[in-house]
Write a protein that holds these residues in place. Structure first.
Motif, PDB file in Angstrom:
ATOM      1  N   ALA A 136      -6.990   3.277  -6.684  1.00 31.51           N
ATOM      2  CA  ALA A 136      -7.821   3.478  -5.493  1.00 31.51           C
ATOM      3  C   ALA A 136      -9.250   3.853  -5.881  1.00 31.51           C
ATOM      4  N   GLY A 140     -10.496   0.461  -4.822  1.00 29.05           N
ATOM      5  CA  GLY A 140     -10.513   0.649  -3.381  1.00 29.05           C
ATOM      6  C   GLY A 140      -9.225   1.291  -2.889  1.00 29.05           C
ATOM      7  N   ASP A 141      -9.350   2.144  -1.889  1.00 27.67           N
ATOM      8  CA  ASP A 141      -8.220   2.945  -1.409  1.00 27.67           C
ATOM      9  C   ASP A 141      -7.579   2.279  -0.199  1.00 27.67           C
ATOM     10  N   ARG A 142      -6.568   1.419  -0.460  1.00 33.41           N
ATOM     11  CA  ARG A 142      -5.880   0.748   0.644  1.00 33.41           C
ATOM     12  C   ARG A 142      -4.366   0.850   0.543  1.00 33.41           C
ATOM     13  N   PHE A 143      -3.851   1.496  -0.510  1.00 32.54           N
ATOM     14  CA  PHE A 143      -2.409   1.628  -0.683  1.00 32.54           C
ATOM     15  C   PHE A 143      -2.045   3.082  -0.953  1.00 32.54           C
ATOM     16  N   ASP A 144      -0.916   3.499  -0.398  1.00 37.02           N
ATOM     17  CA  ASP A 144      -0.347   4.807  -0.716  1.00 37.02           C
ATOM     18  C   ASP A 144       0.778   4.684  -1.740  1.00 37.02           C
ATOM     19  N   LEU A 179      -6.874  -6.348  -3.722  1.00 31.95           N
ATOM     20  CA  LEU A 179      -8.097  -5.558  -3.590  1.00 31.95           C
ATOM     21  C   LEU A 179      -9.318  -6.323  -4.089  1.00 31.95           C
ATOM     22  N   ARG A 182     -10.226  -8.832  -1.593  1.00 33.48           N
ATOM     23  CA  ARG A 182     -10.374  -8.209  -0.270  1.00 33.48           C
ATOM     24  C   ARG A 182      -9.506  -8.916   0.777  1.00 33.48           C
ATOM     25  N   ALA A 186      -1.364  -4.449   4.460  1.00 34.35           N
ATOM     26  CA  ALA A 186      -0.933  -3.270   5.216  1.00 34.35           C
ATOM     27  C   ALA A 186       0.283  -2.666   4.531  1.00 34.35           C
ATOM     28  N   GLU A 187       0.620  -1.444   4.936  1.00 28.04           N
ATOM     29  CA  GLU A 187       1.827  -0.776   4.469  1.00 28.04           C
ATOM     30  C   GLU A 187       2.694  -0.413   5.672  1.00 28.04           C
TER      31      GLU A 187
END
Length: 309
Positions: A136, A140-144, A179, A182, A186-187
């Motif tokens: 992240a 980039g911060d798009r996944f947990d 990422l 781009r 979604a999660e």
């Protein structure tokens, strides 16, 4: 719409039958493929008995299996899940629906809020957080839950994914591919259960953690060379200044250079620092071209069909 369920397997004789049956019930119209990766038990026989289409990949490692599956199978939507029986098949229709309704390219089944400590041990939870946080910070911060083995993909994603990794680091590569281009992702939170009795995890915490960390470093170098080599430039330049500053002070005070080897070393390190900076500029242009080619490969595939209500 053609839907394919892809299940990479290695010695999952006791779990694979239930996995195939559960996904057959959850997605009755899907083709279910089990890719065996040199199992020494009866994984192939059990999978066939449960109704799966069984194929094999002789190169050992999950990344090799993923590359083969993505190359072989043609579908509009792909569901990929591990064959260990820990993932919730009933969540698959919801994940597929989200991918189609929101026109996404990847939906990840997040395991982080599972209530079972036995299913997701504290050490693995911490390692997952650490590695996901590193990705992240860089990309980039798009996944947990970057390392989840439960995912739904569009055809565009699958057919533009380069798949260069060999082992469990393939999940990191999947995340960075999304990422760097781009892509819309979604999660979805999904239940995560304990392994069935008699089955053994193939994940080796320290060995695979090191391999995933090394993959992150390699992807950082490949996908963000300007940032990578600028950081290397700063480290080398700081080392050069730390070594060379006392020499310069001594020269300014006495007009002599008594520590000539140190001066030569500091000069050499500074030259390496600027070479790294130049390499970053050059490779940044190369990476831009590679990214454009991957984007064109992505756009050459048809978009996922519209979801019919």
């Amino acid at each position: 719409m053609k839907l394919a369920v892809l299940i990479p397997c290695f010695n999952e004789e006791k779990a694979i039958g239930k996995v195939v049956r559960d996904f057959r019930a959850a997605l009755p119209d899907a083709d279910i493929y089990v890719y065996d990766n040199n199992s020494t038990d009866d994984t192939i026989g059990v999978a066939r008995s449960a109704g799966a289409l069984v194929r094999s990949e002789p190169l050992q490692g999950k990344g090799n299996v993923v590359r083969r599956m993505f190359s072989d199978i043609d579908a509009d939507v792909y569901v990929m899940v591990d064959g260990d029986g820990t993932y919730d098949a009933a969540s698959a229709p919801r994940m597929v629906g989200k991918l189609l309704s929101e026109r996404l390219d990847m939906v990840v089944g997040s395991r982080l809020n599972t209530g079972s400590a036995k299913a997701f041990r504290a050490g693995h939870h911490f390692g997952n957080r650490l590695l996901t946080g590193t990705v992240a910070w860089i990309f980039g911060d798009r996944f947990d839950d970057m390392l989840s083995g439960y995912r739904v993909f569009s055809r565009r994603f699958v057919k533009s994914f380069p798949a260069i990794s060999a082992g469990f680091e393939t999940e990191t590569e999947l995340a960075v591919h999304a990422l760097s281009l781009r892509l819309p992702v979604a999660e979805v939170e999904t239940p995560y259960g304990v392994r069935l009795a008699g089955t053994v995890s193939k994940l080796r915490t320290y060995r695979d953690g090191v391999r995933i960390s090394w993959m992150i470093v390699q992807l950082f170098r490949l996908e963000r060379p300007m940032a990578f080599f600028s950081l290397l430039f700063l480290l080398l330049a700081a080392a050069s200044l730390a070594l060379g500053t006392p020499v310069l002070i001594e020269y300014g005070r006495t007009g002599l250079v008594p520590r000539l080897p140190t001066a030569i070393l500091a000069t050499g390190i500074m030259l390496l620092a600027f070479l790294s900076l130049v390499a970053g500029f050059v490779l940044d242009n190369v990476t831009r071209g590679r990214r454009e080619m991957k984007r064109l490969a992505y756009l050459s595939q048809p978009a996922a069909p519209e979801q019919v209500e």
